[in-house]
Enzyme design. Sequence first.
Site, PDB file in Angstrom:
ATOM      1  N   HIS A  64      44.611  39.991  37.854  1.00 47.61           N
ATOM      2  CA  HIS A  64      45.228  39.809  39.173  1.00 47.61           C
ATOM      3  C   HIS A  64      46.748  39.724  39.011  1.00 47.61           C
ATOM      4  O   HIS A  64      47.413  38.886  39.621  1.00 47.61           O
ATOM      5  CB  HIS A  64      44.660  38.562  39.865  1.00 47.61           C
ATOM      6  CG  HIS A  64      43.183  38.650  40.107  1.00 47.61           C
ATOM      7  ND1 HIS A  64      42.651  39.212  41.244  1.00 47.61           N
ATOM      8  CD2 HIS A  64      42.130  38.275  39.344  1.00 47.61           C
ATOM      9  CE1 HIS A  64      41.321  39.164  41.166  1.00 47.61           C
ATOM     10  NE2 HIS A  64      40.991  38.607  40.023  1.00 47.61           N
ATOM     11  N   TYR A 332      42.229  30.159  31.813  1.00 42.99           N
ATOM     12  CA  TYR A 332      43.433  30.195  32.645  1.00 42.99           C
ATOM     13  C   TYR A 332      44.608  29.552  31.918  1.00 42.99           C
ATOM     14  O   TYR A 332      45.751  29.991  32.021  1.00 42.99           O
ATOM     15  CB  TYR A 332      43.183  29.476  33.969  1.00 42.99           C
ATOM     16  CG  TYR A 332      42.437  30.288  34.995  1.00 42.99           C
ATOM     17  CD1 TYR A 332      41.633  31.363  34.643  1.00 42.99           C
ATOM     18  CD2 TYR A 332      42.530  29.970  36.344  1.00 42.99           C
ATOM     19  CE1 TYR A 332      40.943  32.091  35.593  1.00 42.99           C
ATOM     20  CE2 TYR A 332      41.838  30.692  37.309  1.00 42.99           C
ATOM     21  CZ  TYR A 332      41.047  31.760  36.919  1.00 42.99           C
ATOM     22  OH  TYR A 332      40.365  32.473  37.868  1.00 42.99           O
TER      23      TYR A 332
END
Length: 353
Positions: A64, A332
Site C-alpha cells: 500500500h 508492520y
Amino acid sequence: MTRSTSAPPNLPVRLAAIAVAVGGLAAAFGYAAGWFSPQRLTPARLVDTLEQNFGVHPAYRRNHAKGLCVVGHFQSNGAGSEVSRAALFARGSVPVVGRLAIPGGNPAGSDGAAPLRSLALRFLPEHGQEWRTAMNAAPVFVVNSVEGFYALQQASRPQADTGKPDPAKLAAFFQAHPETGAFREWAKTATPSSSYANSAYHGLHAFFLVDANGRERPVRWSVQPVAEYQPIAAQQRGDADFLAAELHQRLARGPLRWRLQLTLGEAYDPTHDATRAWPAHRRSIDAGELVIERAQAEQGGPCQDVNYDPLVLPDGIRASDDPLLSARSAAYSESFNRRTREQAALAAKEPQS
C-alpha cells in the site's frame, strides 16, 4: 456492484493480485505466531519477500505504498457504548488521522489497475486510549494460516519474462487451499469502486468488545459509505493517477462520510479464521459517522509516520484468538523501521539551507 457471468481466462492471476493486496504484510505472520522457526522464516526475511515481489522503494511502505493522508473526525452517536467502554464510543467527536491507499509496494502504481482500495484510521480521543485499524475493500481474508499466505507469496512472484505470476502455479495453489473458496467467489465478481469515497472498508479480523460491566462480545467492524457505490469506469482503468484527484474534487464540495458498523458475533461464530464470514443476519450497531474533511500528500502529511498497527487498541476493545493479529503487528513494525531509517538517511543527504 457489476457482476460477470463467466470467469476471465486469467482468473488465477487476478485472484492473486487481489489476494496479495488484501494480505499486505500478512506473510510475516508466521514468525510472530511461532509457526515457523527463526532459521526458516523471520519478519525481516518475509518483508524481503515482499520487496522481491514489488521492488524496493526506499522510504515508502512495503505494501500500500501509494496513498494519501486524510484528516477528519468520528462523530459518535453513543450507541457503541452499549457494547464497549472505549471512550471513543461515548457520544461526541473524536479526531481521526487516516490513510487511503491502493495495494502494492510501488508508490507509482496504477490506480486504474488496482484491484481494491484500503483505509487505515487512527482515532485520537481527548484523554488517550487511541485506536488504530487497517481495513480493506474485501469482506474476507484469502487464507487462514501463515503457511498458506507464505505459499501464496511464492506462487504469485512475478516471472522475469512477463512480469506477471505463473498462472499454473497460482491455480495449483488455490487447488491446494480450499479455505480460499469464499475469497475466490468474492473476487470473481468484485469490481473496484470509482472512488475512494464510495467504497466500503472491512476490518477482516475479529476482535472483542468489552462493556462497562466486563462482558465481552465478538465483533467485526466496517465503514459503509454514504456516497453511492459506483464501479470503476472504463476511462478510469487507463488512468494511473485518478483516485487522489477525484477525492480532492469531492472534498472541494464538502466532507466525505461513512457509517461505522459494529457487527456482533454469537458465541459460536469463528473469531480465529478471517476467511469465514459470519451470517448476514448478525446484529449490527451503527456507532456513528466517520467524516473526512481534508486530504494531502503523504510525504510530509500527518499520516506519514503512523504505523497502523492493528493491536493499538483502547480499553474496551481487545484482540481475538486470530493468530494473524500479533504477527501482523510485528510485520508492520519491521516495515516501519525500514522506511523510517531510509527517510532519515535521505534527509541527511539533503543540502542544508
